[in-house]
Design a protein around this motif. Structure first.
Motif, short mmCIF file in Angstrom:
data_model
loop_
_atom_site.label_atom_id
_atom_site.label_comp_id
_atom_site.label_asym_id
_atom_site.label_seq_id
_atom_site.Cartn_x
_atom_site.Cartn_y
_atom_site.Cartn_z
N LYS B 42 0.82 -1.21 0.00
CA LYS B 42 0.00 0.00 0.00
C LYS B 42 0.86 1.26 0.00
O LYS B 42 0.67 2.16 -0.83
CB LYS B 42 -0.93 0.01 1.24
N SER B 43 1.80 1.31 0.95
CA SER B 43 2.64 2.52 1.03
C SER B 43 3.49 2.68 -0.22
O SER B 43 3.71 3.80 -0.70
CB SER B 43 3.54 2.46 2.26
N THR B 44 3.94 1.56 -0.75
CA THR B 44 4.74 1.62 -1.97
C THR B 44 3.94 2.24 -3.10
O THR B 44 4.45 3.11 -3.83
CB THR B 44 5.21 0.20 -2.35
N TYR B 84 2.36 11.09 4.66
CA TYR B 84 3.14 9.86 4.76
C TYR B 84 2.78 9.10 6.03
O TYR B 84 2.43 9.67 7.05
CB TYR B 84 4.64 10.17 4.77
N GLN B 85 2.95 7.78 5.94
CA GLN B 85 2.65 6.94 7.10
C GLN B 85 3.54 7.33 8.28
O GLN B 85 3.08 7.37 9.41
CB GLN B 85 2.89 5.47 6.72
N ASP B 86 4.83 7.62 8.00
CA ASP B 86 5.70 8.02 9.11
C ASP B 86 5.71 9.54 9.30
O ASP B 86 6.54 10.08 10.02
CB ASP B 86 7.12 7.49 8.91
N MET B 167 -3.64 9.61 1.61
CA MET B 167 -3.49 9.55 3.06
C MET B 167 -3.11 8.13 3.47
O MET B 167 -3.90 7.21 3.32
CB MET B 167 -4.80 9.95 3.75
N ASP B 168 -1.89 8.00 3.98
CA ASP B 168 -1.42 6.67 4.37
C ASP B 168 -1.63 6.49 5.87
O ASP B 168 -0.86 6.99 6.68
CB ASP B 168 0.07 6.54 4.00
N GLU B 169 -2.68 5.81 6.20
CA GLU B 169 -3.07 5.57 7.60
C GLU B 169 -3.11 6.84 8.43
O GLU B 169 -2.43 6.97 9.44
CB GLU B 169 -2.12 4.54 8.24
N PRO B 170 -3.96 7.79 8.00
CA PRO B 170 -4.00 9.07 8.72
C PRO B 170 -4.67 8.95 10.08
O PRO B 170 -4.52 9.81 10.91
CB PRO B 170 -4.83 9.96 7.79
MG MG Z 1 2.35 1.19 4.82
#
Ligand code: MG
Ligand code: ATP
Lengths: 353, 247
Positions: B42-44, B84-86, B167-170
């Motif tokens: 997903k993040s990729t 970003y997720q991080d 939105m990556d896991e907001p």
């Molecule tokens: Mg991810």
């Protein structure tokens, strides 16, 4: 609503009109509660506490020595630390990115010789100055490119240029002293060695540069980007900041400051050998760290540079006047360096709690 | 015409095939949920759309035109913003400093352009207000809670008027109240014609705001369903592999 800069007015519709709670007002009140006065903010900085130490040592020295507060002594002390302060301003930028520049001492040797040779050859002071700063910036450019683009460790790259710059200085000077500076010799020696309004010219240069750097750190985009890179280079990169170019510029700046210090110092001495600035990198780094820089990056204080440099020179001068063996000098410099780092550690711990 | 169209997107990291032939379309005003197990890719996928790195193969089209992003800024210029997720924040800067990182507001003082702190604090305060977040523009991010950091990262996407927000896991680190605000924000964005891709492990969030849900399993898209034609149970089965395909 802000209409400045890139903010477009056609935003995604903000809060619903029917929203009963005034969040802007809540935020405003939270914001003002948090705000500190300028004094409170200042007390939290390392340069402030180092300044306190300087004042304390100064007070003690007034009782220990009649000579300490004399105009002559103050003149010498301030002139002596001006060169280190100027270099510490540049070093502060490098350390803020999480880097280090070990080449500044050797760069003084190289650029001092370059300036000397150019003027000795009969060229004017303008060309001498341009050659001095230009050769410094060139070495800084090489350092920066190797660090930012080739991704070599700053410690290793600048250690390499420490050796190479000194060696080139030896080669081009043919290991001879330069003491003739062409048509502008008098002006050159006046700039480095004389004073205006009773204050040594190098101190003026340091004072003006400190203010310039303060403005740069506080108000310019470039300054903001350097600090951001020190905080999280990856995030800075993702935000679209040209991280590599900024890092290169920081090493060029540090090198140029070393060139400027050499230019002033050679003028003061009235001569230059390729040993100019030998081991100064250690003093400059120490002054920068005492002035509040954090080797992990992300922290910089313009006023930390002159204050850190001043403390080191003050220690030297005080030991001398108090009749303590000069061999103790490095011990106390080292001691204050460790104390400065300790102080920062303690302050940070206090903040987390 | 789709706002964004990915076709046959593949991404390999050495021997790891993070994505294999992924197709995805999204239209303006649409929200797509992107779900999948940890490491599903997903993040990729998000990072490819955001210009962090190019796909190994495959095409990206925006409004019908092929695009090749080399840097995140290229994607931003095409109206794509990402959380970003991080989070990617600078701890040593203030909340407002992070919101405006890389696009600082300036004002003219004589011949100089200097940072306009007042405008940045004020605008950041407004954005946090819209997000109903108790994040103070002048606080250092270092001292912030997970939810406040999230608000800072989300506020960043709202500086411009993006076409597509990733939105990556907001909602991974934030309170129930703030989750509601983020979801409300996504709905408002849809209403104003913005497209959103929401990566989440939280089924209720996806079913609340998304129009479609796409499921990745080990780098392959195994489902792309309209929300009203599927159920949380089916999506769960697709994520775990209990159900093979539902395209
Ligand atoms: Mg991810
Ligand atoms: N930069 C990279 N280098 C090498 N491998 C990577 C890199 N980024 C991701 N991967 C690998 O690609 C695969 C997909 O990772 P990705 O981060 O896209 O998963 P994800 O679906 O976002 O998972 P999560 O739910 O845990 O966030 C993983 O096997 C991961 O190890």
């Amino acid at each position: 609503m802000s209409s400045t800069g890139q903010t477009t007015s056609q935003q995604i519709s903000p809060t619903d009109a029917a929203d009963p709670v005034d969040h802007a007002a809540i935020d405003d009140s939270i914001t003002s509660r948090q705000e500190m006065t300028g004094l409170q903010a200042m007390i939290r900085t390392q340069p402030f506490w180092v300044m306190m130490a300087i004042i304390a040592i100064g007070i003690v020295m007034m009782f220990v020595s009649d000579v300490f507060m004399t105009e002559r002594n103050m003149y010498n002390v301030s002139r002596n630390f001006a060169f280190f302060g100027i270099m510490a301003l540049g070093m502060g930028a490098v350390i803020c990115t999480g880097g280090i520049d070990l080449s500044v001492g050797s760069l003084m040797g190289l650029t001092g010789i370059v300036a000397g040779l150019v003027m000795q050859a009969g060229y004017g002071i303008e060309l001498g100055f341009i050659a001095c700063i230009g050769s410094a910036a060139l070495v800084g450019l090489i350092n920066g490119v190797l660090i930012a683009y080739v991704r070599l460790a700053p410690f290793v790259v600048t250690l390499g240029s420490l050796a190479m710059a000194r060696s080139i200085a030896m080669v081009i000077s043919n290991n001879k002293m330069v003491y003739e500076f062409g048509p502008d010799q008098d002006l050159f020696e006046w700039i480095g060695g004389q004073s205006v309004l009773g204050i040594p010219n190098p101190v003026w240069v340091l004072a003006i540069l400190t203010i310039v750097f303060w403005l740069v750190w506080r108000y310019t985009i470039w300054g903001r980007w350097v600090i951001a890179i020190g905080g999280n280079a990856k995030a800075a990169k993702l935000a679209g900041i040209p991280v590599e170019r900024v890092v290169v510029s920081v090493y060029m700046l540090s090198a140029s400051m070393a060139g400027l210090a050499a230019f002033l110092m050679v003028g003061w001495f009235g001569s230059v050998t390729n040993a100019l600035g030998l081991t100064y990198e250690l003093n400059v780094i120490a002054a920068t760290v005492i002035g509040g820089a954090n080797l992990m990056g992300g922290v910089v204080y313009a006023f930390g540079a002159p204050i850190g440099a001043a403390l080191m020179e003050l220690i030297r001068n005080s030991l001398l006047l108090a009749g303590i063996d000069a061999l103790w000098q490095q011990f106390f410099v080292g001691l204050f360096l460790v104390l400065a780092v300790l102080l920062e550690q303690v302050r940070n711990r206090g903040r987390v709690d | 015409m789709s706002l964004l169209e990915l076709s046959r997107v593949t991404k390999s990291f050495g021997a790891i095939h993070a994505l294999q032939g992924v197709d995805l379309r999204i239209a303006a005003g649409e929200a797509v949920g992107l779900m999948g197990d940890n490491g599903a890719g997903k993040s990729t996928l998000m990072k490819i759309i955001a210009g962090n790195f190019p796909p190994t193969s495959g095409a990206i089209r925006i409004e019908g035109k092929d695009v090749h992003f080399h840097r995140p800024i290229d994607a931003r210029h095409h109206g794509i913003e990402i959380v970003y997720q991080d989070l990617a924040l600078c701890d040593n800067l203030t909340a407002a400093g992070n919101v405006f990182l890389g696009r600082e507001l300036k004002k003219s003082v004589g011949p100089f352009k200097i940072l306009d702190y007042k405008a940045m604090y004020q605008r950041a305060g407004e954005l946090f207000g819209e997000l109903k977040s108790e994040t103070r523009p002048r606080d250092l991010v270092k001292q912030m809670s997970g939810g406040q950091r999230q608000a800072v990262a989300i506020a960043r996407t709202r500086l411009s008027d993006p076409k597509l927000v990733l939105m990556d896991e907001p909602t991974a680190a934030i309170s129930v109240r703030q989750v509601k605000e983020v979801l409300a924000l996504i709905k408002r964005m849809k209403d104003t014609g913005h497209a959103v891709i929401l990566v989440s492990h939280r089924m209720p969030d996806v079913f609340d705001v998304c129009d479609r849900v796409a499921v990745l399993r080990r780098g392959t898209k195994v489902a792309d369903r309209r929300i009203k034609d599927t159920s949380p149970e089916e999506v769960t089965g697709l994520i775990t592999g209990a159900i093979e395909h539902a395209l």
